[in-house]
Structures are given as C-alpha cells and as structure tokens.
Design a protein around this motif. Structure first.
Motif, short mmCIF file in Angstrom:
data_model
loop_
_atom_site.label_atom_id
_atom_site.label_comp_id
_atom_site.label_asym_id
_atom_site.label_seq_id
_atom_site.Cartn_x
_atom_site.Cartn_y
_atom_site.Cartn_z
N UNK A 185 0.85 -1.18 0.00
CA UNK A 185 0.00 0.00 0.00
C UNK A 185 0.89 1.24 0.00
N UNK A 186 0.43 2.29 -0.67
CA UNK A 186 1.08 3.59 -0.58
C UNK A 186 0.00 4.67 -0.65
N UNK A 187 -0.06 5.50 0.40
CA UNK A 187 -1.06 6.56 0.47
C UNK A 187 -0.36 7.90 0.59
N UNK A 188 -0.92 8.91 -0.07
CA UNK A 188 -0.40 10.27 0.01
C UNK A 188 -1.52 11.18 0.49
N UNK A 189 -1.28 11.87 1.62
CA UNK A 189 -2.24 12.82 2.18
C UNK A 189 -1.60 14.21 2.18
N UNK A 190 -2.44 15.23 2.05
CA UNK A 190 -1.96 16.62 2.20
C UNK A 190 -3.02 17.39 2.96
N UNK A 191 -2.62 17.98 4.10
CA UNK A 191 -3.55 18.73 4.95
C UNK A 191 -4.76 17.88 5.33
N UNK A 192 -4.50 16.59 5.59
CA UNK A 192 -5.56 15.69 6.02
C UNK A 192 -6.43 15.14 4.91
N UNK A 193 -6.13 15.48 3.66
CA UNK A 193 -6.94 15.01 2.53
C UNK A 193 -6.17 13.97 1.73
N UNK A 194 -6.83 12.85 1.42
CA UNK A 194 -6.21 11.82 0.60
C UNK A 194 -6.05 12.31 -0.83
N UNK A 195 -4.81 12.26 -1.35
CA UNK A 195 -4.55 12.64 -2.73
C UNK A 195 -4.44 11.42 -3.64
N UNK A 196 -3.85 10.34 -3.13
CA UNK A 196 -3.74 9.13 -3.93
C UNK A 196 -3.52 7.92 -3.05
N UNK A 197 -3.90 6.77 -3.57
CA UNK A 197 -3.72 5.50 -2.86
C UNK A 197 -3.49 4.41 -3.89
N UNK A 198 -2.48 3.59 -3.66
CA UNK A 198 -2.23 2.44 -4.52
C UNK A 198 -2.15 1.18 -3.67
N UNK A 199 -2.68 0.10 -4.20
CA UNK A 199 -2.69 -1.18 -3.48
C UNK A 199 -2.54 -2.32 -4.47
N UNK A 200 -1.73 -3.31 -4.07
CA UNK A 200 -1.59 -4.53 -4.87
C UNK A 200 -1.38 -5.71 -3.94
N UNK A 201 -2.10 -6.78 -4.19
CA UNK A 201 -1.96 -8.01 -3.41
C UNK A 201 -1.56 -9.15 -4.36
N UNK A 202 -0.48 -9.82 -4.01
CA UNK A 202 0.01 -10.94 -4.82
C UNK A 202 -0.10 -12.22 -4.00
N UNK A 203 -0.81 -13.19 -4.53
CA UNK A 203 -1.01 -14.47 -3.84
C UNK A 203 -0.44 -15.60 -4.69
N UNK A 204 0.47 -16.35 -4.08
CA UNK A 204 1.14 -17.46 -4.78
C UNK A 204 1.69 -17.02 -6.14
#
Length: 204
Positions: free
Chosen positions: A80-99
C-alpha cells in the motif's frame, strides 16, 4: 574573548541547525508487526508514516507471509502507498500478490473534484472525503466515527467500538478486522477470514 564568542555561537547556532535539519528531512515513524496464524509466526508487516517538510504525509505498508492453512499452501504479499496533504487523501495504490499472481489491486486518485478508482473490479468515481483509513488508523486512534475508508476496495466500511481502545469494522469483501490500541497506536489486530483468524502483533 574569542573563545567565549565561539562558545556562544555553538550554543545558539548548533540547536538551530539541528532544528532546521529536522524540518528539512521531515519526521518518520515505523510500526512492525508479526503475522501469526494458529500461534505460529508466518510473516511480517511493516508500516511507515513520513511527514515531509511541505506537510505531505506518506504512508507505506508492506506485508509478506507464507503459511499452510489446513491443506492449502499460501504465500501472500501486499503493498500500500497513500499520500495525504492537509488531512486530505490525494492518492492511494494497493496490490496483493497471492502465490505469485496478482489477486487484487486498487488505484485511487483525487483529480480536484472527485476520486477516480481503477481496480480489479473496474472503474468508478466517488466524491466523499475518505478521512481516516484502515492504514492511517494504525498511527492514531480515531475518534468515534460511523465508517472508515478501506483502500484495497476503494470504499467505506461501517465502524464500531465494542469496548474502549478497540475499533472494529467489516469490509465489503466480507472480512472483519479488530484494532486494539495502546498509547494511540495499534498494539495488535485481528483479521478474520473464512478459514482462520490472522493476528498482527506489534514486534518486540
């Protein structure tokens, strides 16, 4: 006289230099958890929160685990990687790899008027402010609220508080999570899935 001036310079300038240095590099905090299933450690989860000099908050979460649950061998890695500015979410990335294969992914970006979601479920938009998320809540026990933002699905989950120092929510993918707080940080967490309960316990 010269030595006295040098000493005064050190007493005044060095603390100021250290303060400016800390401001230049920002601040960072790291939380590390053991992933435990059936009383056996099967992996590690590390979460970092970095506040940059311009006030931007960066959150990174990395998990890696490998376990045999009943007759199933399973390895799982999440990012996961989240970017906030002044308490506001600007971007979020998520990836899950299984087997070795991508199981789920979700990318969210604020375009100035709405959030754009591009995920394994397709594309959509929403305008509600995410506020507290399941990642940021590790670093600050949230005040009672009706819901929490779930980054990996790009949606909201109803929040509950069964007892003091506890946050509980059930997400749209059917999983229940319970956070237990000590000193405003998550000390341990329960992640309930269909075949087992996974525990994240703060590493000692």
């Amino acid at each position: 006289m010269i030595m006295k001036a040098v000493g005064m310079f050190r007493r005044v300038f060095v603390p100021v230099l250290i303060l400016l240095s800390l401001r230049s590099f920002g601040t960072a905090e790291t939380l590390s958890y053991d992933i435990v299933v059936f009383n056996t450690k099967v992996g590690q989860m590390v979460i970092t929160h970095e506040t940059q000099p311009d006030g931007t908050d960066l959150y990174n979460l990395v998990t890696s685990s490998k376990a045999k649950i009943l007759w199933i061998d399973k390895s799982n890695d999440s990012r996961y990687r989240l970017v906030y500015k002044a308490g506001k979410l600007l971007s979020s990335t998520f990836k899950e790899i299984e087997n070795g294969e991508v199981k789920r992914w979700c990318n969210i970006k604020w375009d100035g008027t709405k959030y754009l979601v591009d995920s394994y479920k397709g594309k959509r938009t929403f305008t509600d402010d995410p506020g507290i998320s399941t990642i940021t809540a590790y670093f600050q026990q949230p005040k009672k609220m009706s819901r929490i933002f779930y980054e990996s699905e790009g949606d909201f989950a109803p929040a509950d508080y069964p007892e003091p120092g506890t946050l509980e929510f059930k997400t749209s993918d059917g999983h229940k999570s319970v956070y237990h707080y000590v000193n405003n940080r998550v000390n341990d967490m329960e992640f309930h899935i269909s075949i087992a309960t996974v525990y994240m316990v703060l590493s000692k």
